[in-house]
Design an enzyme around this catalytic site. Structure first.
Site, PDB file in Angstrom:
ATOM      1  N   LYS A  28      45.236  45.824  40.962  1.00 50.92           N
ATOM      2  CA  LYS A  28      43.880  45.299  41.601  1.00 50.92           C
ATOM      3  C   LYS A  28      44.123  46.107  43.085  1.00 50.92           C
ATOM      4  O   LYS A  28      45.198  45.926  43.794  1.00 50.92           O
ATOM      5  CB  LYS A  28      43.716  44.074  41.729  1.00 50.92           C
ATOM      6  N   ARG A  81      30.403  34.284  50.995  1.00 51.87           N
ATOM      7  CA  ARG A  81      28.965  34.391  51.162  1.00 51.87           C
ATOM      8  C   ARG A  81      28.063  33.668  50.292  1.00 51.87           C
ATOM      9  O   ARG A  81      28.845  33.068  49.402  1.00 51.87           O
ATOM     10  CB  ARG A  81      28.872  36.226  51.073  1.00 51.87           C
ATOM     11  N   VAL A 119      24.843  36.173  44.291  1.00 52.13           N
ATOM     12  CA  VAL A 119      23.881  36.462  43.493  1.00 52.13           C
ATOM     13  C   VAL A 119      23.394  35.142  42.542  1.00 52.13           C
ATOM     14  O   VAL A 119      22.142  34.756  42.275  1.00 52.13           O
ATOM     15  CB  VAL A 119      24.159  37.757  42.528  1.00 52.13           C
ATOM     16  N   LYS A 166      49.250  39.554  36.316  1.00 52.09           N
ATOM     17  CA  LYS A 166      49.512  39.488  34.682  1.00 52.09           C
ATOM     18  C   LYS A 166      48.024  39.810  34.314  1.00 52.09           C
ATOM     19  O   LYS A 166      47.047  39.135  34.700  1.00 52.09           O
ATOM     20  CB  LYS A 166      49.978  38.067  34.332  1.00 52.09           C
TER      21      LYS A 166
HETATM   22  P1  ADP Z   1      35.873  41.889  42.057  1.00 54.11           P
HETATM   23  O1  ADP Z   1      36.251  41.331  43.217  1.00 54.11           O
HETATM   24  O2  ADP Z   1      36.063  43.431  42.026  1.00 54.11           O
HETATM   25  O3  ADP Z   1      34.752  41.522  41.332  1.00 54.11           O
HETATM   26  P2  ADP Z   1      37.871  40.092  40.649  1.00 54.11           P
HETATM   27  O4  ADP Z   1      39.102  39.993  41.081  1.00 54.11           O
HETATM   28  O5  ADP Z   1      36.836  38.968  40.948  1.00 54.11           O
HETATM   29  O6  ADP Z   1      37.070  41.535  40.990  1.00 54.11           O
HETATM   30  O7  ADP Z   1      37.844  40.101  38.952  1.00 54.11           O
HETATM   31  C1  ADP Z   1      36.494  40.649  38.347  1.00 54.11           C
HETATM   32  C2  ADP Z   1      36.696  40.339  36.750  1.00 54.11           C
HETATM   33  O8  ADP Z   1      37.796  41.131  36.451  1.00 54.11           O
HETATM   34  C3  ADP Z   1      36.974  38.871  36.509  1.00 54.11           C
HETATM   35  O9  ADP Z   1      36.086  38.366  36.241  1.00 54.11           O
HETATM   36  C4  ADP Z   1      37.805  39.092  35.115  1.00 54.11           C
HETATM   37  O10 ADP Z   1      36.953  39.436  34.088  1.00 54.11           O
HETATM   38  C5  ADP Z   1      38.464  40.649  35.367  1.00 54.11           C
HETATM   39  N1  ADP Z   1      39.898  40.320  35.836  1.00 54.11           N
HETATM   40  C6  ADP Z   1      40.402  40.256  37.210  1.00 54.11           C
HETATM   41  N2  ADP Z   1      41.861  39.878  37.254  1.00 54.11           N
HETATM   42  C7  ADP Z   1      41.948  39.793  36.035  1.00 54.11           C
HETATM   43  C8  ADP Z   1      43.259  39.328  35.253  1.00 54.11           C
HETATM   44  N3  ADP Z   1      44.251  39.124  36.065  1.00 54.11           N
HETATM   45  N4  ADP Z   1      43.285  39.322  34.051  1.00 54.11           N
HETATM   46  C9  ADP Z   1      42.249  39.420  33.205  1.00 54.11           C
HETATM   47  N5  ADP Z   1      41.177  39.775  33.509  1.00 54.11           N
HETATM   48  C10 ADP Z   1      41.018  39.862  34.947  1.00 54.11           C
END
Ligand code: ADP
Length: 446
Positions: free
Chosen positions: A156, A288, A291, A199
């Protein structure tokens, strides 16, 4: 507060304008050339054009927005979501001009805006995070960490958002390339190449906690389930979640603990993933209004934008945690100008025929009107349909009824409405078997 400048567009600009008018606060809506005929602009007390259609030249144009605030004599700025909402430097500049920023402090944003930093803060506050790393220094470090965590892992971007910059890696062979690509993508999209590893949780629920703080105390306003997503972006949200009571309690307490740890001000959302065993893990905080805030408003009877205004005006929260009550069940569907049959490809056009639903327990937050041309420069959200009823099965029935009444047509226009109708009819959805892979697994999407 006498006059607020709304530094946003579309449905959220309208949402903020509505509360401002109820509070007797005058409104200045800034807009791009492409939005001159938009509903918030038409309804505002004053409207100021701040630049050409491209967001970089208008909604992200800080000098023009600040000039508009000064010229119009606004004493507050509400940034909405997206654009400058989570930009600490902007919030700082607003304050330096003696204007109230309706949102968190720049310090709050700095601590929580970067996802890798937010993970550290969460650990400090004793809130569980997904097993993973800090920002990666090298591919070697990534290999060692992934080995220890166990595959699959997810890469990420620290500065990521909007579902972008994430990459699932299943084996060590894929890892090196994935890290280099992810760094490159992050640099291009966010101007910051930093990435970290988590993970990969299989089939989690995405459950998030709404909080509001005044710098002294933080209250939670319960949680929302946002597991129905396509490409990691939310499509349908509901409140409350279907988590067992003990899990839910832990989650709400963790959220408050983390927000209190940074002296959080204004509305914010702490996002968690919950695995099949009921373990929950903090993933990020959105500093913030979101939506999907209306589902929380529907079950609590509170106006979150109003609370943001009051806190920004220096009023401590009068509400106590035990006064915050929830009732019934609310569901929101996002109506996007996208073709669900074609992998949610944008399908923008002119709105020729428009009919919104009504009746008990139905709310529509949308800036559309018949004849409105949807500009192609911004996100595809056309509006949100929200329903409330006594319990989840009845809320589902009410949403089906409301969608049945909705007509939104025009040349070239496709919407997510048919998709939502299918979700509501899906047996797994009705049973509450919703996980972030629902669309891929149950609806044949990705
Ligand atoms: P963004 O800030 O781009 O929205 P997030 O960290 O909030 O990213 O994650 C968005 C979505 O990605 C989560 O709701 C989930 O569906 C998926 N996701 C994120 N991290 C994980 C993880 N460690 N394992 C499985 N799915 C994940």
């Amino acid at each position: 507060m006498k006059k607020v400048l709304i530094a946003n567009r579309g449905e959220i600009a309208l949402r903020i304008l509505r509360t401002a008018r109820e509070l007797g606060v005058k409104t200045v809506v800034v807009h791009s050339e492409a939005d001159a005929e938009s509903l918030p602009v038409l309804l505002a007390d004053e409207a100021i054009c701040i630049g050409p259609p491209s967001p970089a030249e208008s909604y992200l144009n800080i000098p023009n927005i600040l000039s508009a605030a000064i010229v119009s004599g606004a004493d507050a700025i509400h940034p909405g979501y997206g654009f400058l909402a989570e930009n600490a430097a902007f919030a700082e500049m607003v304050a330096d001009h003696g204007i109230a920023f309706i949102g968190p402090t720049p310090e709050n944003m700095k601590l929580l805006g970067d996802k890798a930093t937010a993970r550290k803060i969460a650990r400090e506050a004793g809130v569980p995070v997904v097993p993973g790393t800090d920002e990666l220094a090298s591919v070697e470090e990534a290999k060692e960490a992934a080995q220890e965590i166990g595959y699959p892992v997810i890469l990420k971007a620290s500065a990521g958002g909007g579902g972008r910059g994430m990459r699932v890696v299943h084996t060590e062979e894929e890892l090196e390339r994935a890290v280099l690509q992810a760094q490159e993508e992050a640099r291009a999209a966010f101007g910051n190449p930093a990435v970290y590893i988590e993970k990969y949780i299989e089939e989690p629920k995405h459950v998030e906690v709404q909080v509001i703080g005044d710098g002294k105390k933080v209250l939670h306003l319960f949680e929302r389930d946002c597991s129905i997503q396509r490409r990691h972006q939310k499509l349908l949200e509901e409140a409350p979640s279907l988590l067992p009571d003990e899990v839910r309690k832990g989650l709400l307490q963790s959220a408050v603990r983390l927000a209190e740890h940074v002296g959080y001000v204004s509305a914010g959302t702490l996002e968690f993933l919950v695995d099949r065993e009921g373990n929950y893990y903090f993933i990020e905080m959105n500093t913030r209004i979101q939506v999907e805030h209306p589902v929380t408003e529907m079950i609590t009877g509170l106006d979150l934008i109003r609370m943001q205004f009051l806190v920004a005006g220096g009023e401590p929260l009068k509400l106590r945690q035990k006064d915050v009550e929830q009732r019934g069940h609310a569901i929101e569907v996002r109506i996007n100008a996208e073709d669900p049959e074609k992998n949610f490809r944008p399908a923008i056009g002119q709105i020729e025929t428009l009919h919104w639903p009504g009746g008990p327990g139905v709310r529509v937050d949308s800036h559309l009107y018949a004849g409105y041309k949807v500009p192609p420069y911004y996100d595809s959200l056309l509006g949100k349909l929200i329903v409330w009823d006594e319990d989840r099965p009845r809320a589902i029935q009410r949403m089906r009824r409301a969608l049945f009444e909705t007509v939104l047509e025009g040349p070239g226009l496709r919407t997510t409405i048919p998709f939502h109708k299918k979700v509501l009819d899906n047996a797994f959805f009705r049973r509450g078997a919703v996980y972030t892979n629902f669309v891929a697994r149950r609806m044949g999407g990705d």
